[in-house]
Enzyme design. Sequence first.
Site, PDB file in Angstrom:
ATOM      1  N   PHE A  90      -1.203  -0.536 -10.524  1.00 11.70           N
ATOM      2  CA  PHE A  90      -1.758  -1.941  -9.938  1.00 11.70           C
ATOM      3  C   PHE A  90      -3.111  -2.280 -10.662  1.00 11.70           C
ATOM      4  O   PHE A  90      -3.515  -3.239 -10.271  1.00 11.70           O
ATOM      5  CB  PHE A  90      -2.131  -1.975  -8.432  1.00 11.70           C
ATOM      6  CG  PHE A  90      -2.616  -0.607  -7.979  1.00 11.70           C
ATOM      7  CD1 PHE A  90      -3.933  -0.322  -8.304  1.00 11.70           C
ATOM      8  CD2 PHE A  90      -1.875   0.238  -7.288  1.00 11.70           C
ATOM      9  CE1 PHE A  90      -4.810   0.722  -7.759  1.00 11.70           C
ATOM     10  CE2 PHE A  90      -2.676   1.491  -6.692  1.00 11.70           C
ATOM     11  CZ  PHE A  90      -3.976   1.672  -6.999  1.00 11.70           C
ATOM     12  N   ARG A  97      -7.073  11.504  -7.919  1.00 16.58           N
ATOM     13  CA  ARG A  97      -8.322  10.783  -7.048  1.00 16.58           C
ATOM     14  C   ARG A  97      -9.801  11.338  -7.455  1.00 16.58           C
ATOM     15  O   ARG A  97     -10.643  10.851  -7.539  1.00 16.58           O
ATOM     16  CB  ARG A  97      -7.966  10.455  -5.862  1.00 16.58           C
ATOM     17  CG  ARG A  97      -8.965   9.626  -4.744  1.00 16.58           C
ATOM     18  CD  ARG A  97      -8.345   9.740  -3.482  1.00 16.58           C
ATOM     19  NE  ARG A  97      -9.569   9.239  -2.666  1.00 16.58           N
ATOM     20  CZ  ARG A  97      -9.099   8.250  -1.916  1.00 16.58           C
ATOM     21  NH1 ARG A  97      -7.990   7.613  -1.791  1.00 16.58           N
ATOM     22  NH2 ARG A  97     -10.244   7.719  -1.320  1.00 16.58           N
ATOM     23  N   LYS A 133       0.883  -1.146   0.027  1.00 14.87           N
ATOM     24  CA  LYS A 133       0.006  -0.119  -0.033  1.00 14.87           C
ATOM     25  C   LYS A 133       0.908   1.184   0.133  1.00 14.87           C
ATOM     26  O   LYS A 133       1.629   1.543   1.066  1.00 14.87           O
ATOM     27  CB  LYS A 133      -0.895   0.105   1.181  1.00 14.87           C
ATOM     28  CG  LYS A 133      -1.985   1.238   1.293  1.00 14.87           C
ATOM     29  CD  LYS A 133      -2.776   0.889   2.673  1.00 14.87           C
ATOM     30  CE  LYS A 133      -4.025   2.081   2.231  1.00 14.87           C
ATOM     31  NZ  LYS A 133      -3.824   3.281   2.096  1.00 14.87           N
ATOM     32  N   ARG A 137     -16.569   1.373  -2.677  1.00 15.55           N
ATOM     33  CA  ARG A 137     -15.534   1.034  -1.289  1.00 15.55           C
ATOM     34  C   ARG A 137     -16.344  -0.390  -0.914  1.00 15.55           C
ATOM     35  O   ARG A 137     -17.072  -0.503  -0.075  1.00 15.55           O
ATOM     36  CB  ARG A 137     -15.890   1.851  -0.206  1.00 15.55           C
ATOM     37  CG  ARG A 137     -14.639   1.866   0.774  1.00 15.55           C
ATOM     38  CD  ARG A 137     -14.891   3.066   1.885  1.00 15.55           C
ATOM     39  NE  ARG A 137     -14.429   4.364   1.298  1.00 15.55           N
ATOM     40  CZ  ARG A 137     -13.308   4.704   1.150  1.00 15.55           C
ATOM     41  NH1 ARG A 137     -12.451   3.840   1.446  1.00 15.55           N
ATOM     42  NH2 ARG A 137     -12.861   5.759   0.754  1.00 15.55           N
TER      43      ARG A 137
HETATM   44  P1  AMP Z   1      -7.254   4.766   2.109  1.00 12.21           P
HETATM   45  O1  AMP Z   1      -6.701   6.097   1.310  1.00 12.21           O
HETATM   46  O2  AMP Z   1      -6.645   4.443   3.534  1.00 12.21           O
HETATM   47  O3  AMP Z   1      -8.558   4.503   2.047  1.00 12.21           O
HETATM   48  O4  AMP Z   1      -6.674   3.397   1.062  1.00 12.21           O
HETATM   49  C1  AMP Z   1      -6.940   3.286  -0.116  1.00 12.21           C
HETATM   50  C2  AMP Z   1      -5.912   3.983  -1.023  1.00 12.21           C
HETATM   51  O5  AMP Z   1      -4.615   3.484  -1.089  1.00 12.21           O
HETATM   52  C3  AMP Z   1      -6.353   3.941  -2.588  1.00 12.21           C
HETATM   53  O6  AMP Z   1      -7.453   5.019  -3.005  1.00 12.21           O
HETATM   54  C4  AMP Z   1      -5.003   4.205  -3.111  1.00 12.21           C
HETATM   55  O7  AMP Z   1      -4.792   5.660  -3.223  1.00 12.21           O
HETATM   56  C5  AMP Z   1      -4.032   3.907  -2.267  1.00 12.21           C
HETATM   57  N1  AMP Z   1      -3.031   2.568  -2.529  1.00 12.21           N
HETATM   58  C6  AMP Z   1      -1.843   2.407  -2.210  1.00 12.21           C
HETATM   59  N2  AMP Z   1      -1.409   1.371  -2.810  1.00 12.21           N
HETATM   60  C7  AMP Z   1      -2.494   0.776  -3.419  1.00 12.21           C
HETATM   61  C8  AMP Z   1      -2.694  -0.616  -4.059  1.00 12.21           C
HETATM   62  N3  AMP Z   1      -1.462  -1.440  -4.387  1.00 12.21           N
HETATM   63  N4  AMP Z   1      -3.752  -0.729  -4.553  1.00 12.21           N
HETATM   64  C9  AMP Z   1      -4.982   0.062  -4.427  1.00 12.21           C
HETATM   65  N5  AMP Z   1      -4.827   1.312  -3.708  1.00 12.21           N
HETATM   66  C10 AMP Z   1      -3.676   1.454  -3.476  1.00 12.21           C
END
Ligand code: AMP
Length: 550
Positions: A334, A266, A246, A405
């Site tokens: 990805f 985004r 991530k 989501r």
């Molecule tokens: P969050 O922002 O904590 O809800 O986590 C989701 C976000 O992680 C996604 O919207 C991406 O911007 C980010 N992200 C980072 N690495 C990845 C990955 N390998 N696959 C999908 N999302 C990722």
Amino acid sequence: MLFMEFSRCCEQLEGISGRLEMIDVISRVLLGLSPEELPVFVRFIMGRIFPDWSSQKLGIGPNLLYEAVHLASGFKSEIVIDRINKTGDVGKAVEELMSKKSQISWSHQDLEILYVYNKLISISARGGTTSQKEKIRTAMLLLGDASPLESRYLARIMLEELRIGVGEGSVREAVAKAFAVDSALVEHAAQAINDLGEVARLAKTGPAALADVKITLFHPVRMMLAQQGTIAGMIEDHGMVAAEYKYDGSRFQFHKKGNDCRLYSRRLEDVTSALPDVLSQLLSSTGHDVILDGEVIAIKDGKPMPFQSVLRRFRRRHDIAEAQEAIEMVPNVFDILYLDGEMLIDLPFAGRRNLLVSVLRQHVAPQVVSSDPAVIEQTYNDALSAGHEGIMLKVTTSPYTPGQRGKNWIKIKPEVDTLDLAVIGAVWGEGKRAHVFGSFLMACQDQGKLVPLSWVATGFSDDQLAEVYDLLKDQVISKSKNEVRFEPGLVFEVGYAELQASQTYEGGFALRFPRFIRIRDDKDIPEIETIESIRDRYMSQSKSAQAYQD
Ligand code: AMP
């Protein structure tokens, strides 16, 4: 459709709280609209003017609107602003002012919804030095032609905030109901073309048109999002899962046709000109026409930088060349949503991944596919050690669902919760870390006694391990095999994802995903965490877990 009819419909909807009734009202209106009016009505009713994929803006902020209201109503600007502040509702304040206006319009005409739409488009198209005056003038003329009720909704649409409580879900259902098409088909089409207005127009022609929609290059689709979850839960539900790092950067969507390419954020803003370095890396990685999904991170001295550095670059408008030199931006791709004319979002992830690997020469995010929790946990630890945020777990059979989501993407990252604990033991490191301690036994206190709680082995840089070794090497009080015990004195702040009840350690608890945060040289042993406070944290954590399940 007259703008007056639209306004009456808004007023009616404002008074309805039940979702089904709302859907019913909207669907009946949809049935009576022409193909040209449908997209406009659908966007207006959600407080929008442009399709969701578009970065076009009306460019009327509150100040321009207040100025237009002042000119259209004849009330001084101070009075306009005062009324808006007192009502707390731009729409109602404008309605009230317009109902008492001193100015009489030269000509009063019935406003058509399409006429209003075209005027708004002309406002957004105005650029250059005279643009502000022109925008105000057009807005003023529109308001001048509107009745008080119409001006309530016109003002709100100009600020793109309709405030009538109509959500996208209700409009989707209304489209399905009006044209007797499956709501899943409506949702799928809306995900692919990212404009519910256009979807409504297609729905009127029948389900075949909806089923036929394709993603269009340079019309960005919403990003698929992730939920929180656990490694064990994902493996239990799906067996085999795909794990990726991530990355802690900024999401991007890359569209390419021949040598034309654009990059979207985004929020689907066009950020192409701010990130020429990212663009050229992606452009030179494939000869195909593609839409790619990924995360761009900033790298300095081989390490990921905090994501704020990436955000700064996304927002950058000036001195882009200088910014490029300071920090290296690296895209990690990805997913692939489109390839040479084919939309791929309905393929299972494993299939999309195969295509991605076959068409992109560089920048594909590495992936580990396994059903073994130990392998996935190792990937998680590797991700943290390499300075990433955690891991993403993805269901290999799942489609790409824009804007959702769902449970097909799960994020695993350490919580910010930390404990201050004493270092009471260690084992030697491995490989290039064999000359320093690599893993540490951490303890809390229980009435003057130290109680082991967890081992911590991730989160250290090489420099930190060397520093810790220097602090501890003379504190060794016992040795057995490759394990040593220390005279307690040093305190670490340790992050963790969750507290677990455990038989392994005598205190009865263990830390899930423990991670070194920093040395607390400002703390002594009597100040470390007590077993009672850990028990309390465990209880409140299970209560919140319980509440969540309820
Ligand atoms: P969050 O922002 O904590 O809800 O986590 C989701 C976000 O992680 C996604 O919207 C991406 O911007 C980010 N992200 C980072 N690495 C990845 C990955 N390998 N696959 C999908 N999302 C990722």
